[in-house]
Design a protein around this motif. Sequence first.
Motif, PDB file in Angstrom:
ATOM      1  N   HIS A  30     -14.406 -22.953   5.939  1.00 60.08           N
ATOM      2  CA  HIS A  30     -13.277 -22.728   5.037  1.00 60.08           C
ATOM      3  C   HIS A  30     -12.815 -21.302   5.237  1.00 60.08           C
ATOM      4  O   HIS A  30     -13.602 -20.401   5.515  1.00 60.08           O
ATOM      5  N   SER A  31     -11.529 -21.092   5.070  1.00 57.51           N
ATOM      6  CA  SER A  31     -10.969 -19.764   5.251  1.00 57.51           C
ATOM      7  C   SER A  31      -9.807 -19.570   4.294  1.00 57.51           C
ATOM      8  O   SER A  31      -9.351 -20.516   3.651  1.00 57.51           O
ATOM      9  N   SER A  32      -9.340 -18.352   4.216  1.00 55.69           N
ATOM     10  CA  SER A  32      -8.152 -18.057   3.414  1.00 55.69           C
ATOM     11  C   SER A  32      -7.454 -16.867   4.054  1.00 55.69           C
ATOM     12  O   SER A  32      -8.022 -16.164   4.883  1.00 55.69           O
ATOM     13  N   LEU A  33      -6.220 -16.682   3.665  1.00 48.76           N
ATOM     14  CA  LEU A  33      -5.474 -15.534   4.167  1.00 48.76           C
ATOM     15  C   LEU A  33      -4.545 -15.008   3.095  1.00 48.76           C
ATOM     16  O   LEU A  33      -4.201 -15.715   2.157  1.00 48.76           O
ATOM     17  N   GLU A  34      -4.194 -13.746   3.255  1.00 47.25           N
ATOM     18  CA  GLU A  34      -3.204 -13.113   2.398  1.00 47.25           C
ATOM     19  C   GLU A  34      -1.965 -12.822   3.228  1.00 47.25           C
ATOM     20  O   GLU A  34      -2.075 -12.364   4.365  1.00 47.25           O
ATOM     21  N   VAL A  35      -0.814 -13.107   2.668  1.00 46.44           N
ATOM     22  CA  VAL A  35       0.443 -12.699   3.280  1.00 46.44           C
ATOM     23  C   VAL A  35       0.783 -11.360   2.652  1.00 46.44           C
ATOM     24  O   VAL A  35       0.890 -11.255   1.426  1.00 46.44           O
ATOM     25  N   VAL A  36       0.929 -10.336   3.493  1.00 52.88           N
ATOM     26  CA  VAL A  36       1.159  -8.971   3.028  1.00 52.88           C
ATOM     27  C   VAL A  36       2.429  -8.444   3.678  1.00 52.88           C
ATOM     28  O   VAL A  36       2.624  -8.600   4.893  1.00 52.88           O
TER      29      VAL A  36
END
Length: 82
Positions: A30-36
């Motif tokens: 599982h992974s996640s990301l932030e849009v910055v």
Amino acid sequence: MAARAVDWFAEDLGHECDWTSVGLIASSAHSSLEVVARKAGVIAGLEAAAVVAGVADKALEWRPLAADATVVEAGTRVALLS
């Protein structure tokens, strides 16, 4: 837009999947990301991004942290995808 997103993925993945990812990443990962924001500007396209994420994988959760038309500074967290 969702129909177009299906076409975009088909063009990129050739109606299959990313075989490199399949071979290197465990199916249980599982992974996640932030849009910055890289630069100061005005946020646009968050609803479109939500549609595309849903087409990519219905299990993905798209969570906007800002609203379209919001003025942001560089480094502002705009959305999360997990």
